[in-house]
Motif scaffolding. Structure first.
Motif, PDB file in Angstrom:
ATOM      1  N   GLY A  72       0.797  -1.218   0.000  1.00  0.00           N
ATOM      2  CA  GLY A  72       0.000   0.000   0.000  1.00  0.00           C
ATOM      3  C   GLY A  72       0.830   1.267   0.000  1.00  0.00           C
ATOM      4  O   GLY A  72       0.312   2.360  -0.140  1.00  0.00           O
ATOM      5  N   ASN A  73       2.141   1.137   0.149  1.00  0.00           N
ATOM      6  CA  ASN A  73       3.048   2.279   0.152  1.00  0.00           C
ATOM      7  C   ASN A  73       3.369   2.640  -1.296  1.00  0.00           C
ATOM      8  O   ASN A  73       3.865   1.812  -2.046  1.00  0.00           O
ATOM      9  CB  ASN A  73       4.323   1.894   0.918  1.00  0.00           C
ATOM     10  CG  ASN A  73       5.344   2.996   0.983  1.00  0.00           C
ATOM     11  OD1 ASN A  73       5.376   3.900   0.170  1.00  0.00           O
ATOM     12  ND2 ASN A  73       6.206   2.900   1.980  1.00  0.00           N
ATOM     13  N   GLU A  74       3.118   3.877  -1.703  1.00  0.00           N
ATOM     14  CA  GLU A  74       3.361   4.288  -3.087  1.00  0.00           C
ATOM     15  C   GLU A  74       4.839   4.234  -3.469  1.00  0.00           C
ATOM     16  O   GLU A  74       5.169   4.066  -4.632  1.00  0.00           O
ATOM     17  CB  GLU A  74       2.818   5.692  -3.335  1.00  0.00           C
ATOM     18  CG  GLU A  74       1.317   5.747  -3.496  1.00  0.00           C
ATOM     19  CD  GLU A  74       0.810   4.971  -4.716  1.00  0.00           C
ATOM     20  OE1 GLU A  74       1.395   5.114  -5.807  1.00  0.00           O
ATOM     21  OE2 GLU A  74      -0.155   4.218  -4.569  1.00  0.00           O
ATOM     22  N   LEU A  75       5.745   4.402  -2.514  1.00  0.00           N
ATOM     23  CA  LEU A  75       7.169   4.379  -2.820  1.00  0.00           C
ATOM     24  C   LEU A  75       7.711   2.959  -2.955  1.00  0.00           C
ATOM     25  O   LEU A  75       8.606   2.699  -3.747  1.00  0.00           O
ATOM     26  CB  LEU A  75       7.956   5.144  -1.758  1.00  0.00           C
ATOM     27  CG  LEU A  75       7.598   6.621  -1.638  1.00  0.00           C
ATOM     28  CD1 LEU A  75       8.411   7.273  -0.534  1.00  0.00           C
ATOM     29  CD2 LEU A  75       7.789   7.343  -2.958  1.00  0.00           C
ATOM     30  N   LEU A  76       7.203   2.037  -2.165  1.00  0.00           N
ATOM     31  CA  LEU A  76       7.593   0.626  -2.247  1.00  0.00           C
ATOM     32  C   LEU A  76       6.325  -0.220  -2.078  1.00  0.00           C
ATOM     33  O   LEU A  76       6.042  -0.727  -0.995  1.00  0.00           O
ATOM     34  CB  LEU A  76       8.634   0.271  -1.179  1.00  0.00           C
ATOM     35  CG  LEU A  76       9.221  -1.133  -1.277  1.00  0.00           C
ATOM     36  CD1 LEU A  76       9.956  -1.329  -2.604  1.00  0.00           C
ATOM     37  CD2 LEU A  76      10.146  -1.418  -0.116  1.00  0.00           C
ATOM     38  N   PRO A  77       5.539  -0.348  -3.165  1.00  0.00           N
ATOM     39  CA  PRO A  77       4.233  -0.993  -3.045  1.00  0.00           C
ATOM     40  C   PRO A  77       4.250  -2.506  -2.873  1.00  0.00           C
ATOM     41  O   PRO A  77       3.233  -3.080  -2.495  1.00  0.00           O
ATOM     42  CB  PRO A  77       3.533  -0.609  -4.352  1.00  0.00           C
ATOM     43  CG  PRO A  77       4.633  -0.316  -5.305  1.00  0.00           C
ATOM     44  CD  PRO A  77       5.777   0.199  -4.497  1.00  0.00           C
TER      45      PRO A  77
END
Length: 185
Positions: free
Chosen positions: A118-123
């Motif tokens: 869910g993290n845009e930088l490390l999805p």
């Protein structure tokens, strides 16, 4: 699969850094609003691809489709665009499939989940499910209601996203009668 019209640019070229592109991938999967490439071939020239390197353990993804940039949508050197993560194993990716909303990735002798963070930088990140049961065949996974069946070198097994279990314990030697050759027989 070979890219026909364009090769995805995976870095922003500078005076010190040549442009790198994806020229091939074993598997291409839409997942969580992105395209995910598994086991990529990457190079800095699609024509003279003597510099191509196969990243057998790599999952590379595009930018989220809701804001896809056609030119830089795969670039991993710009935060929030594309990216990649390598599985911490020396085995190569063989196959993948979904169990409900979970992407299961089979390696030669192990089974992993490409976990959505869910993290845009490390999805995405890798999580090992089983260290002994892998796959012998690309596009050989069979989807069932409660799991994904695969044929490995030691048996038939089903992965439900949490665990993998052999399902051939009544006929343990039959897996050795299955041969994976160029004709698929």
């Amino acid at each position: 699969m070979t890219w026909i019209y364009t090769y995805p640019l995976i870095n922003v070229p500078t005076a010190a850094l040549a442009p790198n592109i994806v020229i091939n991938a074993l598997l291409v999967i839409p997942y969580k609003g992105r395209l995910v490439l598994l086991s990529t071939w990457e190079a800095n020239d699609p024509v003279v691809n003597t510099t191509a390197v196969n990243y057998n353990q790599r999952a590379r993804w595009s930018q989220n489709f809701t804001a896809t940039d056609v030119i830089n949508g795969w670039v991993s050197t710009v935060a929030g665009r594309g990216g990649y993560v390598d599985a911490p194993t020396s085995e190569r990716i063989v196959d993948c499939g979904f169990v409900k909303d979970v992407l299961i990735v089979y390696f030669e002798r192990s089974t992993w989940q490409l976990l959505y963070t869910g993290n845009e930088l490390l999805p995405f990140s890798w999580q090992r499910i089983n260290s002994e049961l892998g796959s012998d065949s690309t596009v050989g996974a069979v989807v069932f209601d409660n799991g994904l069946m695969e044929i490995g070198s030691v048996g038939l097994h089903v992965c439900n996203g949490q665990t993998c279990q052999r399902i051939d314990l009544e006929i343990p030697d039959e897996v050795f009668q299955i041969h994976n050759n160029a004709t698929g027989s």
